[in-house]
Scaffold this active site. Structure first.
Site, PDB file in Angstrom:
ATOM      1  N   LYS A 244      48.239  -0.359   9.973  1.00  0.00           N
ATOM      2  CA  LYS A 244      49.027  -1.500   9.502  1.00  0.00           C
ATOM      3  C   LYS A 244      50.400  -1.002   9.099  1.00  0.00           C
ATOM      4  O   LYS A 244      50.547   0.118   8.609  1.00  0.00           O
ATOM      5  CB  LYS A 244      48.349  -2.159   8.288  1.00  0.00           C
ATOM      6  CG  LYS A 244      49.167  -3.246   7.612  1.00  0.00           C
ATOM      7  CD  LYS A 244      48.504  -3.738   6.330  1.00  0.00           C
ATOM      8  CE  LYS A 244      49.390  -4.743   5.613  1.00  0.00           C
ATOM      9  NZ  LYS A 244      48.784  -5.245   4.371  1.00  0.00           N
ATOM     10  N   GLU A 293      51.419 -10.002  -7.636  1.00  0.00           N
ATOM     11  CA  GLU A 293      50.689  -8.751  -7.396  1.00  0.00           C
ATOM     12  C   GLU A 293      50.913  -7.726  -8.500  1.00  0.00           C
ATOM     13  O   GLU A 293      52.035  -7.257  -8.712  1.00  0.00           O
ATOM     14  CB  GLU A 293      51.092  -8.148  -6.043  1.00  0.00           C
ATOM     15  CG  GLU A 293      50.274  -6.932  -5.664  1.00  0.00           C
ATOM     16  CD  GLU A 293      50.507  -6.477  -4.243  1.00  0.00           C
ATOM     17  OE1 GLU A 293      50.142  -5.337  -3.921  1.00  0.00           O
ATOM     18  OE2 GLU A 293      51.060  -7.264  -3.442  1.00  0.00           O
ATOM     19  N   GLU A 337      43.515  -7.095   7.620  1.00  0.00           N
ATOM     20  CA  GLU A 337      44.674  -6.676   6.841  1.00  0.00           C
ATOM     21  C   GLU A 337      44.277  -6.431   5.390  1.00  0.00           C
ATOM     22  O   GLU A 337      44.702  -5.450   4.766  1.00  0.00           O
ATOM     23  CB  GLU A 337      45.764  -7.746   6.926  1.00  0.00           C
ATOM     24  CG  GLU A 337      47.038  -7.384   6.199  1.00  0.00           C
ATOM     25  CD  GLU A 337      48.079  -8.491   6.245  1.00  0.00           C
ATOM     26  OE1 GLU A 337      49.040  -8.410   5.447  1.00  0.00           O
ATOM     27  OE2 GLU A 337      47.930  -9.431   7.055  1.00  0.00           O
ATOM     28  N   GLU A 472      55.363 -17.033   8.329  1.00  0.00           N
ATOM     29  CA  GLU A 472      54.802 -16.583   7.055  1.00  0.00           C
ATOM     30  C   GLU A 472      55.903 -16.062   6.136  1.00  0.00           C
ATOM     31  O   GLU A 472      55.936 -16.368   4.940  1.00  0.00           O
ATOM     32  CB  GLU A 472      53.752 -15.497   7.278  1.00  0.00           C
ATOM     33  CG  GLU A 472      53.145 -14.965   5.983  1.00  0.00           C
ATOM     34  CD  GLU A 472      52.151 -13.854   6.226  1.00  0.00           C
ATOM     35  OE1 GLU A 472      52.165 -12.868   5.456  1.00  0.00           O
ATOM     36  OE2 GLU A 472      51.352 -13.966   7.174  1.00  0.00           O
TER      37      GLU A 472
END
Length: 491
Positions: A244, A293, A337, A472
Site C-alpha cells: 500500500k 485519528e 487497506e 474520496e
C-alpha cells in the site's frame, strides 16, 4: 485526586492570583532555574474565543479541543520551545524537555510528585506542537515556512479544561523578573476579558454561516497526473513490490474576503465533535483541522492507539448511511487497506507491549462527510517510556505512509510533488510526566488571510480506481472547505 479551590470570578482576580504564585516561586527559585511555572484554578472560558483573542493581539496560539470528551487546551505565547529537525527529532525533543524539567522550579502545590503528574492530564507545564511528517525544514517561500520542521512549544499562558475543572498555568523562562510577572498578569487579564466578550451567546449560534467564496488556484498533482500516479502505484502493488502507498493532494484556494479562522474552528468542532479540532498560529498563518485519528495516548504504562483506513461517503438519509456502511464493511478493497494498517501497527507494538487488546472486527466511524473503518487498540507497555518514544515507533503508520514503510515513503518523496510539512505528521500535547496525546494531522490546511492550502490523501492498493480515489480525496477536503467558505463552482 486534585483538590479544587474556588475559582476567581473575574479576570483581574485570576491575573493577580497567578502573579502572586509566580512571585512566590521567584523568591524560592535556585540560581540557574530553567523555567518557573505556576497553576491556579480559573473560571471557564470558551477555548475558541481565547484563541480569537490571541489572534487579535497578534500572539502565537495553539488550540487542542476534543468536544466529545469536554477536554481542551489553549496555549498562548512562548516561554520555551524545541524545534528539532530530521529523523532524530523525537529523541532530541524528549531529551531537551527532560533537561528543562530537571532545572525547573514548579509550584510545590502542583506539578510532579514522584515523577507523576499531580494535576489532571493537560494541566501544568505542557508542550504543544507537532513533529512534522518528515522533519525536513521547509523553504522560506513554502506555506509551511513559519512552522518549521517540527516545533514543541511551552506556552507562556496555558488554559486547560478537564473533567475536574478549568486551570490556568503561567510559565516564565529562567528565574523570571518582577516586570515579567506583571506583564503576564496584564496579558492574562486582557485575553480573558476579551475572550469572554467574544464568546458566543449560549442560547445562540455556536458558529456563523460561511459566505466566503473560494476559488481553486492550483492543485498538486493535477487530475490527469493523479490518474497516472494511482495507476503506477496500484501497478506496483499488483506486482508485489509494495502492499500500500498513500498518495496526497495539495489544493490552493483564494477568497475575495479574509477567511474567518475562529469561525472555521467553531464549525469544525460543531460538525466533528468526535474528532480533535486543532489550530497552530505562527507568523500570521494558522494550521488548522479536525482529525479523527489518534496516533498514541499514554498514561504511565497504559496506551491507546487506533487503526483508521477504508473510506466511503455519507448518505442523504439514515437508510442510505446504513447501506453505505454495510458496503464499506463488505468491501474487499477497503478491508484489505484496513488490514494492512492494523497488522502493521500490531507488529510495531509487539516488541514494546506487555499486553495488547485489539478489537476483533473493525467498526464504522461516521464523520460529517465520510465513514471510515476503525479498530481500537490499547494495552500496557513493558516500560513507561513516554509519549514521544511511542509516537516515534508508530509514525508514520500505513494509514498515511504505506507498507512497507521505507519503500512507500520513497515513492511518495519521488512522485508526490510537494512537501507535506506538518500534514499527516504527529500533532498534540506532552505533559511534564512524559505522557500526553498525539494525533495524526488530517482534514487540515494552512490559512493565510485570503488564502488557504489544504491537504488530503488516499490509500492506494492493487485495485484502486484513480477516479474513485480522486472523489474520496475531494470528499475529505470538504470538511475544511465547508468550514472556511463555499467553493465558487458550487455556488
Amino acid at each position: 485526586m486534585t483538590t479544587l479551590r474556588p475559582s476567581p470570578a473575574r479576570p483581574e482576580e485570576e491575573a493577580a492570583g497567578l502573579g502572586e504564585r509566580l512571585a512566590v516561586l521567584r523568591e524560592g527559585a535556585a540560581p540557574g532555574a530553567t523555567i518557573l511555572s505556576a497553576t491556579i484554578p480559573a473560571a471557564p472560558v470558551d477555548p475558541v474565543s481565547l484563541v480569537a483573542a490571541a489572534i487579535e493581539a497578534d500572539l502565537e496560539a495553539v488550540l487542542w479541543l476534543r468536544p466529545s470528551e469536554g477536554f481542551s487546551v489553549v496555549g498562548v505565547g512562548r516561554a520555551w520551545a524545541v524545534e528539532a529537525e530530521g529523523a532524530g527529532r523525537f529523541r532530541e525533543a524528549e531529551g531537551a524537555w527532560h533537561a528543562v524539567l530537571a532545572g525547573a522550579h514548579l509550584d510545590p502545590e502542583r506539578g510532579l510528585r514522584d515523577g507523576h503528574a499531580v494535576e489532571p492530564p493537560g494541566v501544568g507545564p505542557v508542550l504543544l506542537g507537532a513533529l512534522g511528517f518528515t522533519g525536513r525544514a521547509p523553504g522560506a517561500d513554502d506555506p509551511w515556512g513559519p512552522f518549521g520542521p517540527s516545533s514543541l512549544v511551552l506556552p507562556e499562558l496555558l488554559v486547560a479544561t478537564t473533567s475536574e475543572g478549568t486551570f490556568l498555568t503561567g510559565t516564565l523562562a529562567g528565574g523570571g523578573s518582577g516586570p515579567e510577572v506583571r506583564a503576564i498578569e496584564r496579558r492574562w487579564e486582557h485575553l480573558a476579558t476579551r475572550a469572554r466578550a467574544l464568546a458566543p451567546n449560549p442560547n445562540g449560534l455556536v458558529a456563523m454561516p460561511v459566505f466566503a467564496p473560494l476559488a481553486t488556484t492550483a492543485e498538486q498533482p493535477t487530475h490527469d497526473h493523479w490518474r497516472r500516479l494511482v495507476g503506477m502505484f496500484s501497478g506496483a502493488v499488483g506486482r508485489g513490490r509494495i502492499d500500500k502507498v498513500v498518495l496526497a493532494r495539495r489544493v490552493d484556494l483564494r477568497s475575495r474576503v479574509e477567511l474567518d479562522v475562529p469561525n472555521a474552528l467553531r464549525r469544525l468542532a460543531a460538525t466533528a465533535p468526535e474528532s480533535t479540532t486543532y489550530a497552530f498560529r505562527r507568523g500570521g498563518r494558522t494550521f488548522l483541522g479536525a482529525t479523527p485519528e489518534r496516533l498514541a495516548r499514554t498514561e504511565g504504562r497504559r496506551f491507546q492507539t487506533v487503526a483508521v483506513a477504508g473510506t466511503v461517503g455519507r448518505g442523504t438519509d439514515a437508510d442510505e448511511d446504513a447501506r453505505l456502511a454495510r458496503e464499506l464493511l463488505a468491501s474487499e478493497k477497503d478491508r484489505e487497506e484496513h488490514a494492512i494498517v492494523l497488522d502493521s501497527i500490531r507488529e510495531l507494538l509487539r516488541p514494546v507491549a506487555e499486553t495488547l487488546q485489539v478489537a476483533r472486527e473493525p467498526a464504522v466511524m461516521r464523520l460529517r462527510f465520510v465513514q471510515h473503518l476503525v479498530t481500537e487498540i490499547s494495552g500496557t507497555l513493558h516500560e513507561a517510556n513516554g509519549l514521544l518514544s511511542l509516537g516515534e515507533r508508530l509514525h508514520p503508520t500505513p494509514a498515511v505512509g504505506g507498507e512497507p514503510r521505507d519503500v512507500a515513503l520513497a515513492m511518495v518523496a519521488e512522485h508526490e510533488g510537494f512537501e507535506r510539512g506538518w500534514y499527516a505528521g504527529p500533532v498534540g500535547w506532552l505533559g511534564a510526566d512524559g505522557d500526553g496525546e498525539l494525533c495524526v494531522a488530517l482534514r487540515c490546511g494552512i490559512v493565510d488571510r485570503t488564502r488557504a492550502t489544504l491537504f488530503a490523501g488516499c490509500g492506494i492498493v492493487g485495485d484502486s480506481d484513480p477516479d474513485l480515489e480522486w472523489e474520496e480525496s475531494r470528499i475529505k477536503l470538504r470538511a475544511v472547505i465547508s468550514a472556511l467558505g463555499i467553493p465558487e463552482d458550487e455556488r
